[in-house]
Design an enzyme around this catalytic site. Structure first.
Site, PDB file in Angstrom:
ATOM      1  N   LYS A  22      10.313  -2.934  -1.142  1.00 62.65           N
ATOM      2  CA  LYS A  22       8.883  -2.672  -0.891  1.00 62.65           C
ATOM      3  C   LYS A  22       8.462  -1.397  -1.632  1.00 62.65           C
ATOM      4  O   LYS A  22       7.426  -1.370  -2.294  1.00 62.65           O
ATOM      5  CB  LYS A  22       8.653  -2.482   0.598  1.00 62.65           C
ATOM      6  CG  LYS A  22       7.367  -1.733   0.959  1.00 62.65           C
ATOM      7  CD  LYS A  22       7.182  -1.571   2.433  1.00 62.65           C
ATOM      8  CE  LYS A  22       7.786  -0.310   2.987  1.00 62.65           C
ATOM      9  NZ  LYS A  22       6.976   0.923   2.797  1.00 62.65           N
ATOM     10  N   ASN A  23       9.306  -0.371  -1.559  1.00 69.08           N
ATOM     11  CA  ASN A  23       8.923   0.927  -2.125  1.00 69.08           C
ATOM     12  C   ASN A  23       9.072   1.004  -3.635  1.00 69.08           C
ATOM     13  O   ASN A  23       8.703   1.999  -4.242  1.00 69.08           O
ATOM     14  CB  ASN A  23       9.701   2.053  -1.446  1.00 69.08           C
ATOM     15  CG  ASN A  23       9.207   2.269  -0.025  1.00 69.08           C
ATOM     16  OD1 ASN A  23       8.175   1.693   0.368  1.00 69.08           O
ATOM     17  ND2 ASN A  23       9.928   3.053   0.740  1.00 69.08           N
ATOM     18  N   ARG A  92      -0.787   4.483   3.363  1.00 73.67           N
ATOM     19  CA  ARG A  92      -1.033   5.684   2.575  1.00 73.67           C
ATOM     20  C   ARG A  92      -0.510   5.546   1.153  1.00 73.67           C
ATOM     21  O   ARG A  92      -0.905   6.277   0.270  1.00 73.67           O
ATOM     22  CB  ARG A  92      -0.460   6.905   3.237  1.00 73.67           C
ATOM     23  CG  ARG A  92       1.024   6.907   3.351  1.00 73.67           C
ATOM     24  CD  ARG A  92       1.482   8.207   3.926  1.00 73.67           C
ATOM     25  NE  ARG A  92       0.964   9.352   3.222  1.00 73.67           N
ATOM     26  CZ  ARG A  92       1.343   9.724   1.988  1.00 73.67           C
ATOM     27  NH1 ARG A  92       2.201   8.969   1.349  1.00 73.67           N
ATOM     28  NH2 ARG A  92       0.837  10.804   1.430  1.00 73.67           N
ATOM     29  N   CYS A 116      -0.325  10.116   9.564  1.00 78.81           N
ATOM     30  CA  CYS A 116       0.210   8.849  10.072  1.00 78.81           C
ATOM     31  C   CYS A 116       1.222   9.262  11.128  1.00 78.81           C
ATOM     32  O   CYS A 116       1.424  10.442  11.403  1.00 78.81           O
ATOM     33  CB  CYS A 116       0.820   8.018   8.958  1.00 78.81           C
ATOM     34  SG  CYS A 116       2.438   8.591   8.486  1.00 78.81           S
ATOM     35  N   ARG A 121       1.443  14.212   5.917  1.00 81.83           N
ATOM     36  CA  ARG A 121       1.572  13.456   4.667  1.00 81.83           C
ATOM     37  C   ARG A 121       0.415  13.720   3.700  1.00 81.83           C
ATOM     38  O   ARG A 121      -0.326  12.826   3.321  1.00 81.83           O
ATOM     39  CB  ARG A 121       1.736  11.978   4.986  1.00 81.83           C
ATOM     40  CG  ARG A 121       2.934  11.774   5.904  1.00 81.83           C
ATOM     41  CD  ARG A 121       3.369  10.385   6.058  1.00 81.83           C
ATOM     42  NE  ARG A 121       4.007   9.880   4.849  1.00 81.83           N
ATOM     43  CZ  ARG A 121       4.369   8.611   4.723  1.00 81.83           C
ATOM     44  NH1 ARG A 121       4.125   7.773   5.703  1.00 81.83           N
ATOM     45  NH2 ARG A 121       4.933   8.188   3.619  1.00 81.83           N
ATOM     46  N   ASP A 306      14.516   7.317   5.590  1.00 83.39           N
ATOM     47  CA  ASP A 306      14.112   5.983   6.059  1.00 83.39           C
ATOM     48  C   ASP A 306      15.235   5.265   6.792  1.00 83.39           C
ATOM     49  O   ASP A 306      15.017   4.196   7.347  1.00 83.39           O
ATOM     50  CB  ASP A 306      13.652   5.110   4.884  1.00 83.39           C
ATOM     51  CG  ASP A 306      12.330   5.591   4.333  1.00 83.39           C
ATOM     52  OD1 ASP A 306      11.939   5.128   3.252  1.00 83.39           O
ATOM     53  OD2 ASP A 306      11.706   6.456   4.970  1.00 83.39           O
ATOM     54  N   ARG A 398       5.477  -4.625   8.178  1.00 86.14           N
ATOM     55  CA  ARG A 398       5.002  -3.880   7.007  1.00 86.14           C
ATOM     56  C   ARG A 398       6.090  -3.795   5.948  1.00 86.14           C
ATOM     57  O   ARG A 398       5.824  -3.744   4.769  1.00 86.14           O
ATOM     58  CB  ARG A 398       4.612  -2.453   7.398  1.00 86.14           C
ATOM     59  CG  ARG A 398       3.396  -2.376   8.280  1.00 86.14           C
ATOM     60  CD  ARG A 398       2.952  -0.953   8.435  1.00 86.14           C
ATOM     61  NE  ARG A 398       2.785  -0.302   7.131  1.00 86.14           N
ATOM     62  CZ  ARG A 398       2.284   0.922   6.997  1.00 86.14           C
ATOM     63  NH1 ARG A 398       1.948   1.618   8.059  1.00 86.14           N
ATOM     64  NH2 ARG A 398       2.143   1.449   5.799  1.00 86.14           N
TER      65      ARG A 398
HETATM   66  C1  EPZ Z   1       7.959   7.678   0.095  1.00 85.02           C
HETATM   67  O1  EPZ Z   1       6.835   8.206   0.774  1.00 85.02           O
HETATM   68  C2  EPZ Z   1       8.295   6.376   0.799  1.00 85.02           C
HETATM   69  N1  EPZ Z   1       7.157   5.459   0.683  1.00 85.02           N
HETATM   70  C3  EPZ Z   1       8.600   6.663   2.260  1.00 85.02           C
HETATM   71  O2  EPZ Z   1       8.980   5.446   2.869  1.00 85.02           O
HETATM   72  C4  EPZ Z   1       9.776   7.636   2.340  1.00 85.02           C
HETATM   73  O3  EPZ Z   1      10.013   7.960   3.695  1.00 85.02           O
HETATM   74  C5  EPZ Z   1       9.445   8.903   1.557  1.00 85.02           C
HETATM   75  O4  EPZ Z   1       9.090   8.569   0.196  1.00 85.02           O
HETATM   76  C6  EPZ Z   1      10.610   9.871   1.511  1.00 85.02           C
HETATM   77  O5  EPZ Z   1      11.720   9.247   0.943  1.00 85.02           O
HETATM   78  C7  EPZ Z   1       6.953   4.811  -0.504  1.00 85.02           C
HETATM   79  O6  EPZ Z   1       7.706   4.974  -1.459  1.00 85.02           O
HETATM   80  C8  EPZ Z   1       5.789   3.893  -0.547  1.00 85.02           C
HETATM   81  P1  EPZ Z   1       7.108  12.013  -0.166  1.00 85.02           P
HETATM   82  P2  EPZ Z   1       6.040   9.456   0.147  1.00 85.02           P
HETATM   83  O7  EPZ Z   1       5.864  12.265  -0.954  1.00 85.02           O
HETATM   84  O8  EPZ Z   1       6.096   9.415  -1.314  1.00 85.02           O
HETATM   85  C9  EPZ Z   1       5.444  16.041   1.675  1.00 85.02           C
HETATM   86  C10 EPZ Z   1       8.887   3.716   4.439  1.00 85.02           C
HETATM   87  O9  EPZ Z   1       9.298   3.709   5.588  1.00 85.02           O
HETATM   88  N2  EPZ Z   1       4.401  15.941   0.643  1.00 85.02           N
HETATM   89  O10 EPZ Z   1       8.417  11.959  -0.866  1.00 85.02           O
HETATM   90  O11 EPZ Z   1       4.726   9.507   0.827  1.00 85.02           O
HETATM   91  C11 EPZ Z   1       5.359  14.916   2.693  1.00 85.02           C
HETATM   92  O12 EPZ Z   1       4.439  15.243   3.723  1.00 85.02           O
HETATM   93  C12 EPZ Z   1       8.139   4.925   3.909  1.00 85.02           C
HETATM   94  O13 EPZ Z   1       9.066   2.806   3.601  1.00 85.02           O
HETATM   95  C13 EPZ Z   1       3.507  16.994   0.479  1.00 85.02           C
HETATM   96  O14 EPZ Z   1       3.560  17.986   1.192  1.00 85.02           O
HETATM   97  O15 EPZ Z   1       6.926  10.676   0.653  1.00 85.02           O
HETATM   98  C14 EPZ Z   1       6.782  14.807   3.191  1.00 85.02           C
HETATM   99  O16 EPZ Z   1       6.976  15.783   4.209  1.00 85.02           O
HETATM  100  C15 EPZ Z   1       7.855   5.924   5.023  1.00 85.02           C
HETATM  101  N3  EPZ Z   1       2.541  16.891  -0.477  1.00 85.02           N
HETATM  102  C16 EPZ Z   1       7.620  15.181   1.958  1.00 85.02           C
HETATM  103  O17 EPZ Z   1       6.732  15.861   1.059  1.00 85.02           O
HETATM  104  C17 EPZ Z   1       2.427  15.789  -1.287  1.00 85.02           C
HETATM  105  O18 EPZ Z   1       1.531  15.751  -2.156  1.00 85.02           O
HETATM  106  C18 EPZ Z   1       8.190  13.970   1.221  1.00 85.02           C
HETATM  107  O19 EPZ Z   1       7.134  13.075   1.031  1.00 85.02           O
HETATM  108  C19 EPZ Z   1       3.350  14.730  -1.112  1.00 85.02           C
HETATM  109  C20 EPZ Z   1       4.323  14.826  -0.149  1.00 85.02           C
END
Ligand code: EPZ
Length: 418
Positions: A22-23, A92, A116, A121, A306, A398
């Site tokens: 999915k990701n 998101r 969320c 996020r 995850d 999802r």
């Molecule tokens: C991706 O989300 C995945 N989703 C998530 O999977 C996964 O948990 C996550 O990466 C971490 O591995 C998809 O790929 C669609 P991040 P993403 O940006 O990209 C902070 C699932 O269950 N951050 O790596 O949104 C953020 O708040 C989902 O399939 C900022 O502060 O995660 C988090 O604490 C859930 N500013 C950390 O970084 C930003 O601009 C990592 O988030 C972006 C992120």
């Protein structure tokens, strides 16, 4: 709303096939916006988030044909470079259209994701990256607008913190920027590599995907391509843990075993025997006792956040006390409360959960919250005594394709009720 009814106790036996990731499919779908030519994606999992992304892309201007797990996209014109709130609030990852829209159409208007279940996020890293590439960013009425009428210009970008979709967004913007872009502190997840491989097939010039430094030489246009999405490592990891928690004998096929190194090494320390007959297969053998082993989530190649909830469920069956630490998200322990209602002994202290095993779990009525928390409740229900009813399973839908069918096929007593 659909529910799952699960009768615990049966060790799992048999073969579980892995679906496409999915990701990885989500950014790959968004990447189709970068060209007017036809893009064909294979092995796209039929899960809710994918259908949401397909709806968003259609509103933007893509013509999409879905034939099972094969999705064909053509975007001759960007009709509306927008991602409206009603779609973004349900997913998101809609922010993944930001980069492609600014690169292809010179502008994007995307609803801010809003929090969320698992945390605030924000997408500030995505926005500062686009700003460095020359986009003008403004925010109002809950929307962010990015405009780059004269196109984007390559530059050096260093992320303050590692972000998976942030890396993917900026990668998709940079491929059509003028000149060279260097992304540092980039995410190294396999999904970033898969996206890069698709973009390279489309004519992009990218080096270093999968490392912390990605170098992109912008090109004027991208062409169509055909690409098979990689296996879903989180789905496969979830089923590995399902086998371990039930003391079953399960073979997970069609996965990329190498993407699950952190999990299989951790499970070996916990006394769970996982063998790797070949690079696309993991075979979980019936174990003896599960030992308590501490775990801390980290960005790839560390232990995936995850899989944290699923691992916590397993640790409730371990013979001792383990500490599960969540370093990526600020609020990703919702499953702990529900596991406690089933009899688990867990104490939360900030980013750490202290899990005292072994608990005899008993079936209960529980509520799913976020995608992976819900998966951990399914795992707990498989080993709990009696019947568990999990409500709001749309969270599971999802990200898991036919989870009840895949589990029932290896002996789980699980059924979906409307
Ligand atoms: C991706 O989300 C995945 N989703 C998530 O999977 C996964 O948990 C996550 O990466 C971490 O591995 C998809 O790929 C669609 P991040 P993403 O940006 O990209 C902070 C699932 O269950 N951050 O790596 O949104 C953020 O708040 C989902 O399939 C900022 O502060 O995660 C988090 O604490 C859930 N500013 C950390 O970084 C930003 O601009 C990592 O988030 C972006 C992120």
């Amino acid at each position: 709303m659909d529910k799952f009814v699960i009768e615990g106790g049966a060790p799992l036996h048999g073969v579980i096939p892995t679906s496409g990731s999915k990701n990885s499919a989500l950014p790959a779908l968004a990447a189709a916006l970068l060209t007017e030519d036809k893009v064909v994606l294979k092995r796209v999992p039929r899960v809710r988030d994918i259908r949401t992304m397909e709806r968003l892309l259609t509103d933007i201007g893509s013509y999409i044909t879905v034939e099972g797990e094969r999705v064909t996209l053509e975007t001759p014109v960007i009709v509306s470079p927008e991602a409206p709130y009603e779609l973004v609030k349900t997913m998101r990852a809609s922010s993944l259209v930001l980069g492609p829209l600014v690169a292809r159409a010179g502008r994007a208007r995307v609803s801010l994701p809003g929090g969320c279940a698992i945390g605030a996020r924000p997408i500030n890293q995505h926005l500062s990256g686009l700003e460095l590439l020359g986009a003008k960013i403004s925010q109002e009425h809950g929307y962010v607008e990015a405009v780059a009428a004269g196109g984007l210009k390559g530059t050096r970008i260093v992320f303050d913190r590692i972000t998976v979709t942030g890396t993917e967004d900026i990668l998709m913007a940079a491929v059509l920027a003028e000149g060279e872009t260097i992304i540092e502190n980039a995410a190294r997840e396999p999904e970033v590599v898969d996206l890069s491989n698709l973009l390279i097939k489309m004519g992009a010039k990218i080096e270093g995907a999968g490392t912390s430094v990605i170098r992109i030489e912008g090109v004027a246009k991208l062409r169509g391509a055909e690409h098979e999405i990689i296996a879903d490592r989180i789905e496969a990891g979830t089923y590995v843990i399902a086998a371990a928690i039930t003391g079953g004998d399960v073979t997970i096929t069609g996965c990329v075993a190498d993407h699950l190194g952190a999990l299989t090494v951790k499970l070996a320390k916990a006394g769970v025997r996982v063998v790797q007959p070949d690079e696309t297969t993991l075979h979980v053998l019936p174990g003896s006792v599960i030992h308590a082993v501490d775990m801390s989530t980290e960005e790839y190649p560390g232990f995936a956040t995850d899989l944290q909830a699923q691992y916590m469920a397993l640790m409730t069956q371990a013979d001792g006390i383990s500490i599960v630490k969540e370093t990526i998200f600020e609020n990703r322990f919702m499953h702990a409360q529900e596991l406690m209602r089933m009899g688990a002994n867990i104490r939360l202290e900030g980013r750490e959960a202290i899990v005292a095993g072994r608990s005899r779990l008993s079936g209960a009525g529980v509520i799913a919250s976020d995608l992976r928390a819900s998966a951990s409740l399914v795992l707990a229900a498989l080993v709990a005594k009696g019947e568990t009813v999990i409500d709001r399973v749309y969270h599971i839908d999802r990200g898991y394709e036919n989870i009840e069918g895949k589990l029932a096929a290896v002996g789980a007593n699980i059924r979906r009720v409307e």
